[in-house]
Motif scaffolding. Structure first.
Motif, PDB file in Angstrom:
ATOM      1  N   LEU A  37       0.814  -1.030  -0.046  1.00  0.00           N
ATOM      2  CA  LEU A  37       0.067  -0.089   0.131  1.00  0.00           C
ATOM      3  C   LEU A  37       0.725   1.348  -0.099  1.00  0.00           C
ATOM      4  O   LEU A  37       0.587   2.014  -0.581  1.00  0.00           O
ATOM      5  CB  LEU A  37      -0.911   0.008   1.180  1.00  0.00           C
ATOM      6  N   ALA A  38       1.871   1.329   1.011  1.00  0.00           N
ATOM      7  CA  ALA A  38       3.013   2.430   0.796  1.00  0.00           C
ATOM      8  C   ALA A  38       3.509   2.689  -0.334  1.00  0.00           C
ATOM      9  O   ALA A  38       3.703   3.737  -1.069  1.00  0.00           O
ATOM     10  CB  ALA A  38       3.889   2.240   2.038  1.00  0.00           C
ATOM     11  N   LEU A  39       3.938   1.490  -1.224  1.00  0.00           N
ATOM     12  CA  LEU A  39       4.424   1.707  -2.553  1.00  0.00           C
ATOM     13  C   LEU A  39       3.726   2.238  -3.468  1.00  0.00           C
ATOM     14  O   LEU A  39       4.053   3.004  -4.329  1.00  0.00           O
ATOM     15  CB  LEU A  39       4.943   0.279  -2.857  1.00  0.00           C
ATOM     16  N   ALA A  40       2.268   1.745  -3.308  1.00  0.00           N
ATOM     17  CA  ALA A  40       1.509   2.387  -4.339  1.00  0.00           C
ATOM     18  C   ALA A  40       1.099   3.929  -4.014  1.00  0.00           C
ATOM     19  O   ALA A  40       1.100   4.546  -4.982  1.00  0.00           O
ATOM     20  CB  ALA A  40      -0.073   1.495  -4.161  1.00  0.00           C
ATOM     21  N   GLY A  41       0.854   4.155  -2.773  1.00  0.00           N
ATOM     22  CA  GLY A  41       0.816   5.618  -2.480  1.00  0.00           C
ATOM     23  C   GLY A  41       1.907   6.611  -3.098  1.00  0.00           C
ATOM     24  O   GLY A  41       1.576   7.310  -3.507  1.00  0.00           O
TER      25      GLY A  41
ATOM     26  N   LEU B  55      22.961  -0.379   1.667  1.00  0.00           N
ATOM     27  CA  LEU B  55      23.128   0.362   2.748  1.00  0.00           C
ATOM     28  C   LEU B  55      23.581  -0.436   4.034  1.00  0.00           C
ATOM     29  O   LEU B  55      24.418   0.022   4.749  1.00  0.00           O
ATOM     30  CB  LEU B  55      22.065   1.308   3.294  1.00  0.00           C
ATOM     31  N   GLY B  56      23.066  -1.767   4.177  1.00  0.00           N
ATOM     32  CA  GLY B  56      23.325  -2.609   5.014  1.00  0.00           C
ATOM     33  C   GLY B  56      22.143  -2.762   6.306  1.00  0.00           C
ATOM     34  O   GLY B  56      21.952  -3.731   6.720  1.00  0.00           O
ATOM     35  N   TRP B  57      21.346  -1.696   6.121  1.00  0.00           N
ATOM     36  CA  TRP B  57      20.307  -1.593   7.132  1.00  0.00           C
ATOM     37  C   TRP B  57      19.276  -0.553   6.824  1.00  0.00           C
ATOM     38  O   TRP B  57      19.938   0.653   6.716  1.00  0.00           O
ATOM     39  CB  TRP B  57      20.658  -1.721   8.641  1.00  0.00           C
ATOM     40  N   VAL B  58      18.102  -0.906   6.856  1.00  0.00           N
ATOM     41  CA  VAL B  58      17.100   0.356   6.924  1.00  0.00           C
ATOM     42  C   VAL B  58      15.701  -0.203   7.611  1.00  0.00           C
ATOM     43  O   VAL B  58      15.570  -1.461   7.295  1.00  0.00           O
ATOM     44  CB  VAL B  58      16.771   0.848   5.287  1.00  0.00           C
TER      45      VAL B  58
ATOM     46  N   LEU C   2      10.698  -0.113  -0.616  1.00  0.00           N
ATOM     47  CA  LEU C   2      11.382  -1.211  -1.177  1.00  0.00           C
ATOM     48  C   LEU C   2      12.580  -1.422  -0.407  1.00  0.00           C
ATOM     49  O   LEU C   2      13.279  -2.232  -0.456  1.00  0.00           O
ATOM     50  CB  LEU C   2      12.045  -0.687  -2.380  1.00  0.00           C
ATOM     51  N   SER C   3      12.966  -0.780   0.817  1.00  0.00           N
ATOM     52  CA  SER C   3      14.165  -1.102   1.671  1.00  0.00           C
ATOM     53  C   SER C   3      14.212  -2.170   2.177  1.00  0.00           C
ATOM     54  O   SER C   3      15.450  -2.697   2.152  1.00  0.00           O
ATOM     55  CB  SER C   3      14.137  -0.073   2.734  1.00  0.00           C
ATOM     56  N   PRO C   4      13.016  -3.058   2.578  1.00  0.00           N
ATOM     57  CA  PRO C   4      13.527  -4.388   3.162  1.00  0.00           C
ATOM     58  C   PRO C   4      14.337  -5.360   2.164  1.00  0.00           C
ATOM     59  O   PRO C   4      14.735  -6.373   2.369  1.00  0.00           O
ATOM     60  CB  PRO C   4      12.287  -4.876   3.403  1.00  0.00           C
ATOM     61  N   THR C   5      13.987  -5.080   0.823  1.00  0.00           N
ATOM     62  CA  THR C   5      14.651  -6.116  -0.210  1.00  0.00           C
ATOM     63  C   THR C   5      15.664  -5.500  -1.079  1.00  0.00           C
ATOM     64  O   THR C   5      16.468  -6.258  -1.787  1.00  0.00           O
ATOM     65  CB  THR C   5      13.241  -6.413  -1.168  1.00  0.00           C
ATOM     66  N   VAL C   6      15.540  -4.104  -1.080  1.00  0.00           N
ATOM     67  CA  VAL C   6      16.655  -3.508  -2.342  1.00  0.00           C
ATOM     68  C   VAL C   6      17.505  -2.747  -1.475  1.00  0.00           C
ATOM     69  O   VAL C   6      18.739  -2.922  -1.364  1.00  0.00           O
ATOM     70  CB  VAL C   6      15.830  -2.489  -3.125  1.00  0.00           C
ATOM     71  N   LEU C   7      17.037  -1.669  -0.631  1.00  0.00           N
ATOM     72  CA  LEU C   7      18.156  -0.787   0.099  1.00  0.00           C
ATOM     73  C   LEU C   7      18.751  -1.646   1.019  1.00  0.00           C
ATOM     74  O   LEU C   7      19.935  -0.997   1.594  1.00  0.00           O
ATOM     75  CB  LEU C   7      17.102   0.257   0.464  1.00  0.00           C
TER      76      LEU C   7
END
Length: 563
Positions: free
Chosen positions: A20-24, A79-82, A70-75
């Protein structure tokens, strides 16, 4: 260094919230390409596929939302952690407030919501989706890796350089905005994105990266500050504001020694800036000065700093034996005594030095090694005005002051000041010369303010007692507290906010100080440690952070991840 993977798993509810956040965020990005109003307002937001002002701000919020979603899978890989959950929740609240305020601005300027086009309404829908998605992931457990995450060195350095460039662009854009609504919505956008990143603990990672690459951060920050005049197209007004910000920041760094490091509450610090300014004016060769000797400016600057330091010693010797509220009252009285003394040194009530309430006027511009600061100069095809000349010179002085502060902070003297601030009796029991270090803090901070004052006298071309009232001391103290006591970047940022905001909020007329005060109250409520927090102070002011740090130390997941 290899990145650390999270030990927590993503539930179905959290996956839905992230989607939902990604769609928003995607809708906010798309809304910037659409028309927001029938009327050509705010830089003509009626044009499609040509985003400006409000449309660009919505796209920036949408881009941040997409990145966090997207941070749990991409960033995480980069970065190492988000930690996205709280960041998306904060971003959803901010995005909803931004779109609602944007619709209100369109209604006011265009004559009603009937004049709002599809882009504004799609942005509102996107903000609501982001709000809902953020609410669903707001309680996602915090990962212990936040305290030890480290990305590739190249990524960290590029990120630091990019942040410096973005800071330069943001400052140039903010100073160039004349439209009231655009400026306010731009500040709201920065606040929304900054809060979201802070809640996502991206700043935790940035703080670690900055600590590992301090030289890159320092060089990048001063390079951005040096390039700032070249972005203003010769604007004297904007450069004047920037020069006053630097003078204010340099003075606040001196106060940071007294308040931030030594923990001494000084409410009369503006007197030291005034002392340096009067020394600079008296020996400037002005027709209003009663002393005809005009030494080189370097000599005058040293004299101004030493005179201010002498005042610090005179005031500090008897008054530093008291503390707390009593010290604050005494320093407040000193500030008023200085101002009244400048009134009386007019040749009638005392020696003829300051020309009384009329002050010293017609102070000539600086001329160092044949370079006249009062004339415009063309460098690399860009015309630098009088204010730009003083800005660059003040930038050099600020760099020296920052270097002095950093060296003192990291020295044995700085550790002694911190010990006094934390517990004066314990420091004295451990052999720290409490009174001597307090006196040194007063004299050192006063010296830096005095040097800045000599430049201020030439830039203002006049010095009068009314320029150094208690309100100025209060603003300096607010810059230190708001920015972050004991930090360099925080105090500079606090000085920028406190000087820039009142200037750009003049369109609110008599309400600008009220709105400014409300912003400070909100800031102190939600981030009392300051914009750039000292780690020790941040833990003192947030019990939940202490608990989290303790849990992290005991966490089996942390031990397993570090192995």
């Amino acid at each position: 260094m290899s990145t650390i993977t999270s030990s927590s798993t993503t539930t179905g509810r959290e996956r839905l919230g992230l989607r939902l956040a990604l769609a928003g965020g995607a809708l906010l990005l798309v809304s910037g390409l659409l028309s927001w109003s029938f009327e050509p307002i705010f830089g003509d937001i009626s044009i499609r596929l040509w985003p400006v002002s409000l449309q660009v701000f919505a796209m920036l919020i949408g881009l941040t939302a997409v990145a966090l979603a997207l941070s749990p899978t991409v960033l995480r890989r980069a970065l190492g952690w988000v930690h996205a959950g709280p960041g998306l929740w904060a971003l959803g609240i901010g995005a909803t407030a931004y779109t609602a305020l944007s619709l209100a601005a369109i209604a006011v300027e265009a004559g009603g919501l009937i004049n709002a086009n599809e882009g504004a309404w799609i942005a509102l829908v996107g903000a609501l989706l982001l709000l809902g998605g953020g609410w669903m992931v707001r309680d996602r457990p915090r990962a212990p890796e936040a305290f030890s995450a480290q990305g590739p060195a190249t990524v960290e350095i590029v990120t630091i350089v990019a942040i410096c460039a973005l800071a330069l662009a943001a400052a140039a854009y903010a100073l160039g905005r004349d439209d009231a609504w655009v400026f306010v919505l731009f500040l709201l956008t920065l606040g929304v994105i900054g809060t979201a990143l802070a809640r996502a603990e991206v700043f935790e990672w940035l703080g670690g990266a900055a600590g590992r690459h301090q030289h890159v951060l320092t060089l990048g920050a001063f390079a951005a500050a040096f390039l700032f005049p070249f972005t203003q197209d010769g604007s004297e007004i904007n450069m004047s504001i920037a020069t006053l910000v630097l003078i204010f920041a340099a003075t606040a760094i001196g106060l940071n020694i007294v308040v931030g490091l030594a923990g001494l509450l000084d409410l009369g610090y503006i007197a030291f800036l005034g002392a340096g300014a009067y020394v600079g004016a008296i020996f400037s060769g002005s027709v209003s000065s009663s002393i005809g000797w005009t030494p080189p400016f370097l000599v005058t600057a040293l004299m101004g700093g030493l005179f201010a330091a002498l005042l610090g010693l005179i005031v500090g010797s008897p008054t530093l034996r008291v503390s707390g509220d009593y010290l604050a009252i005494v320093t407040l009285a000193f500030g008023e005594i200085f101002r009244l003394a400048m009134f009386n040194l007019d040749g009638n009530n005392g020696p003829d030095l300051t020309n009384g309430p009329n002050g010293i006027t017609a102070i000539p511009n600086l001329s160092i090694l044949g370079f006249d600061f009062g004339e415009s100069h063309t460098i690399a095809g860009v015309e630098l005005s009088r204010a730009a000349n003083y800005y660059l010179f003040m930038l050099f002085i600020t760099a020296l002051i920052v270097l002095i502060f950093a060296r003192l902070n990291n020295s044995r003297i700085g550790r002694g000041w911190v010990a006094i601030r934390e517990d004066e009796r314990a420091a004295e029991a451990m052999g720290v010369n409490v009174f001597g270090l307090k006196l040194l803090a007063f004299a050192g901070g006063a010296f830096l303010a005095g040097v800045a004052g000599t430049v201020k006298a030439h830039y203002d071309t006049s010095v009068t007692p009314d320029q150094y009232q208690f309100l100025e001391s209060a603003f300096l103290l607010a810059a230190v507290v708001l920015g972050g006591m004991g930090t360099i970047a925080g105090v500079i940022l606090g000085a920028v906010v406190l000087k820039l905001m009142p200037e750009k909020l003049r369109f609110f007329s008599e309400y600008r100080l009220l709105l400014f005060g409300l912003l400070l109250v909100i800031m102190m409520r939600f981030r009392p440690e300051g914009l750039v927090a000292n780690k020790r102070r941040q833990l003192e002011l947030h019990d939940d952070d202490q608990d989290r740090a303790a849990q992290t130390d005991r966490s089996p997941q942390t031990k397993e991840a570090l192995q």
